[in-house]
Design a protein around this motif. Sequence first.
Motif, PDB file in Angstrom:
ATOM      1  N   SER A  60       0.870  -1.172   0.000  1.00 34.62           N
ATOM      2  CA  SER A  60       0.000   0.000   0.000  1.00 34.62           C
ATOM      3  C   SER A  60       0.913   1.230   0.000  1.00 34.62           C
ATOM      4  O   SER A  60       2.143   1.096  -0.016  1.00 34.62           O
ATOM      5  CB  SER A  60      -0.936  -0.045   1.206  1.00 34.62           C
ATOM      6  OG  SER A  60      -0.208   0.206   2.382  1.00 34.62           O
ATOM      7  N   GLY A  61       0.335   2.402   0.016  1.00 27.51           N
ATOM      8  CA  GLY A  61       1.131   3.632  -0.056  1.00 27.51           C
ATOM      9  C   GLY A  61       2.195   3.738   1.028  1.00 27.51           C
ATOM     10  O   GLY A  61       3.283   4.273   0.798  1.00 27.51           O
ATOM     11  N   SER A  62       1.890   3.208   2.198  1.00 23.42           N
ATOM     12  CA  SER A  62       2.834   3.272   3.318  1.00 23.42           C
ATOM     13  C   SER A  62       4.184   2.666   2.937  1.00 23.42           C
ATOM     14  O   SER A  62       5.227   3.122   3.421  1.00 23.42           O
ATOM     15  CB  SER A  62       2.275   2.528   4.534  1.00 23.42           C
ATOM     16  OG  SER A  62       1.040   3.075   4.918  1.00 23.42           O
ATOM     17  N   PHE A  85      -1.369  10.955   9.260  1.00 27.52           N
ATOM     18  CA  PHE A  85      -0.473  10.355   8.275  1.00 27.52           C
ATOM     19  C   PHE A  85       0.907  11.003   8.255  1.00 27.52           C
ATOM     20  O   PHE A  85       1.897  10.352   7.943  1.00 27.52           O
ATOM     21  CB  PHE A  85      -1.131  10.320   6.900  1.00 27.52           C
ATOM     22  CG  PHE A  85      -2.293   9.364   6.885  1.00 27.52           C
ATOM     23  CD1 PHE A  85      -2.070   7.993   6.918  1.00 27.52           C
ATOM     24  CD2 PHE A  85      -3.601   9.819   6.901  1.00 27.52           C
ATOM     25  CE1 PHE A  85      -3.127   7.094   6.950  1.00 27.52           C
ATOM     26  CE2 PHE A  85      -4.667   8.933   6.929  1.00 27.52           C
ATOM     27  CZ  PHE A  85      -4.427   7.561   6.951  1.00 27.52           C
ATOM     28  N   ASN A 133      -2.610  15.960   1.214  1.00 26.25           N
ATOM     29  CA  ASN A 133      -4.022  15.943   1.597  1.00 26.25           C
ATOM     30  C   ASN A 133      -4.143  15.066   2.832  1.00 26.25           C
ATOM     31  O   ASN A 133      -4.027  13.847   2.734  1.00 26.25           O
ATOM     32  CB  ASN A 133      -4.826  15.349   0.435  1.00 26.25           C
ATOM     33  CG  ASN A 133      -6.316  15.506   0.586  1.00 26.25           C
ATOM     34  OD1 ASN A 133      -6.834  16.615   0.503  1.00 26.25           O
ATOM     35  ND2 ASN A 133      -7.015  14.409   0.814  1.00 26.25           N
ATOM     36  N   THR A 135      -5.872  13.094   5.291  1.00 23.93           N
ATOM     37  CA  THR A 135      -7.164  12.414   5.265  1.00 23.93           C
ATOM     38  C   THR A 135      -7.853  12.400   6.627  1.00 23.93           C
ATOM     39  O   THR A 135      -9.065  12.259   6.704  1.00 23.93           O
ATOM     40  CB  THR A 135      -6.934  10.978   4.749  1.00 23.93           C
ATOM     41  OG1 THR A 135      -6.037  11.053   3.643  1.00 23.93           O
ATOM     42  CG2 THR A 135      -8.213  10.338   4.282  1.00 23.93           C
ATOM     43  N   ASP A 161       3.226  13.210   0.093  1.00 24.36           N
ATOM     44  CA  ASP A 161       2.212  12.164   0.221  1.00 24.36           C
ATOM     45  C   ASP A 161       0.923  12.664  -0.445  1.00 24.36           C
ATOM     46  O   ASP A 161       0.275  13.573   0.065  1.00 24.36           O
ATOM     47  CB  ASP A 161       1.992  11.888   1.715  1.00 24.36           C
ATOM     48  CG  ASP A 161       0.774  11.014   2.015  1.00 24.36           C
ATOM     49  OD1 ASP A 161       0.007  10.684   1.080  1.00 24.36           O
ATOM     50  OD2 ASP A 161       0.573  10.683   3.196  1.00 24.36           O
ATOM     51  N   SER A 184      -1.524   5.819  -3.542  1.00 26.47           N
ATOM     52  CA  SER A 184      -2.002   4.435  -3.406  1.00 26.47           C
ATOM     53  C   SER A 184      -3.123   4.188  -4.397  1.00 26.47           C
ATOM     54  O   SER A 184      -3.773   5.117  -4.864  1.00 26.47           O
ATOM     55  CB  SER A 184      -2.570   4.188  -2.010  1.00 26.47           C
ATOM     56  OG  SER A 184      -1.627   4.453  -1.009  1.00 26.47           O
ATOM     57  N   GLN A 186      -6.051   2.716  -3.782  1.00 31.83           N
ATOM     58  CA  GLN A 186      -7.430   2.581  -3.276  1.00 31.83           C
ATOM     59  C   GLN A 186      -8.129   3.880  -2.929  1.00 31.83           C
ATOM     60  O   GLN A 186      -9.151   3.878  -2.281  1.00 31.83           O
ATOM     61  CB  GLN A 186      -7.434   1.657  -2.051  1.00 31.83           C
ATOM     62  CG  GLN A 186      -6.962   2.275  -0.740  1.00 31.83           C
ATOM     63  CD  GLN A 186      -5.458   2.335  -0.586  1.00 31.83           C
ATOM     64  OE1 GLN A 186      -4.727   2.162  -1.548  1.00 31.83           O
ATOM     65  NE2 GLN A 186      -4.985   2.608   0.612  1.00 31.83           N
ATOM     66  N   LYS A 187      -7.553   5.006  -3.334  1.00 31.07           N
ATOM     67  CA  LYS A 187      -8.211   6.267  -2.983  1.00 31.07           C
ATOM     68  C   LYS A 187      -8.691   6.953  -4.263  1.00 31.07           C
ATOM     69  O   LYS A 187      -9.502   6.385  -4.969  1.00 31.07           O
ATOM     70  CB  LYS A 187      -7.308   7.083  -2.082  1.00 31.07           C
ATOM     71  CG  LYS A 187      -7.027   6.260  -0.803  1.00 31.07           C
ATOM     72  CD  LYS A 187      -6.653   7.002   0.406  1.00 31.07           C
ATOM     73  CE  LYS A 187      -6.406   6.012   1.545  1.00 31.07           C
ATOM     74  NZ  LYS A 187      -5.679   6.588   2.669  1.00 31.07           N
TER      75      LYS A 187
HETATM   76  C1  PLP Z   1      -4.533   6.293   3.282  1.00 34.17           C
HETATM   77  C2  PLP Z   1      -3.411   7.210   3.476  1.00 34.17           C
HETATM   78  C3  PLP Z   1      -2.113   6.768   3.726  1.00 34.17           C
HETATM   79  C4  PLP Z   1      -1.796   5.320   3.896  1.00 34.17           C
HETATM   80  O1  PLP Z   1      -1.896   4.701   2.691  1.00 34.17           O
HETATM   81  P1  PLP Z   1      -1.957   3.111   2.601  1.00 34.17           P
HETATM   82  O2  PLP Z   1      -2.168   2.912   1.146  1.00 34.17           O
HETATM   83  O3  PLP Z   1      -3.116   2.698   3.448  1.00 34.17           O
HETATM   84  O4  PLP Z   1      -0.682   2.594   3.097  1.00 34.17           O
HETATM   85  C5  PLP Z   1      -1.100   7.688   3.805  1.00 34.17           C
HETATM   86  N1  PLP Z   1      -1.343   8.994   3.684  1.00 34.17           N
HETATM   87  C6  PLP Z   1      -2.577   9.474   3.460  1.00 34.17           C
HETATM   88  C7  PLP Z   1      -2.766  10.936   3.327  1.00 34.17           C
HETATM   89  C8  PLP Z   1      -3.649   8.598   3.352  1.00 34.17           C
HETATM   90  O5  PLP Z   1      -4.877   9.076   3.133  1.00 34.17           O
END
Ligand code: PLP
Length: 356
Positions: A60-62, A85, A133, A135, A161, A184, A186-187
């Motif tokens: 994932s983005g992390s 985040f 951004n 979240t 990010d 990532s 999924q957003k």
């Molecule tokens: C969701 C999110 C993350 C984490 O991303 P993952 O894909 O869940 O690892 C990091 N930063 C922001 C701003 C997010 O919204």
Amino acid sequence: MHKKLFIPGPVEVRPDVLEKMATPMIGHRSKDASALQRRISEKLKTLFYTKEEILLSTTSGSGLMEGAVRSCTAKRAAVFSVGAFGKRWYEMAKFNNVPADLFEVEWGKPTTAEAVDEVLSTGKYDLITITHNETSTGVMNPVEEIAEVMKKYPEVVYCLDTVSSMGGTKIEVDKLGVDICITSSQKALGLPPGLAVCSFSQKAVERAKQVPYRGLYLDLLALYEFIQKKDYQYPSTPSLSHMFALDYQLDRILEEGLENRFERHRQMAEVVRAWAREHFEILPEEKYMSNTVTTIKNTRDIDVSDLNKKLGERGLQISNGYGKLKDKTFRIAHMADCTMEDIKDLLRNIDDILGF
Ligand SMILES: *Cc1c(COP(=O)(O)O)cnc(C)c1O
């Protein structure tokens, strides 16, 4: 019953995009795999407004956030946090033994260009991380203003990010001087979770070469060098399923037109804000409100989990607050392939449940 998601990730994914996840496998060392990954990179360059290289990661983005701070900090990282985040990025540095300092503001407030300038003027740092951004709070940071300040610090690697904003609002990576821009699947891109992508500038490449211990799986320099040598293939087996879906979804995004897509997000945000102002209050100041997620102060002290339960019976789901804002706020996401009709339908249902 499936609940349509208005939470800030994972988002609702269109059935045709989901279907692409079920594409039959190909060998990850095949010419087809190279072509697939090259196509994705080219389209992402358009979306990111960059000429720099794109890296894909089956995390994932992390994963890429951790890889960025570890691979590219030679001296010390300045981590700017405006919520959950940003703080996480600091912890990634800490637990990787990367020297870092955390600069936090009160939740709901932005990272200002002045704050960045003040910290970087000490000369102590060679990498910064900014949350575009946030979240948790619904704050979109003033990256244009920050970009002006960053021009004074060409030696600093700039990590951004954009996990919950890329694909939902215009982020001109090269113009903003961002070296590693991370998002990532999924957003706002509207795919299932499990894949992350980032841009990786030549400056970041050169920096990483000076860092001896960059980890292994998330060594961004290793990924970069491998794709140069092996025609866009990756060192380990990537999630080809996500890549089939991303290849398809990027075509859809470019067909919609980037400007149209960003405008759709802005209009959905306006409608949610107007509703929130009428009945509640919005956490961030006007100037810093996010175009992809609205964090609403629970000024009427409604029972958010009860509201969500009732929405669930109608096939809808919103989000409670994040972390320390859990009961004090609730969040409505308006990103990816969500439409104005979806948003209006959601708000009508909330009105009905709350008796507005
Ligand atoms: C969701 C999110 C993350 C984490 O991303 P993952 O894909 O869940 O690892 C990091 N930063 C922001 C701003 C997010 O919204």
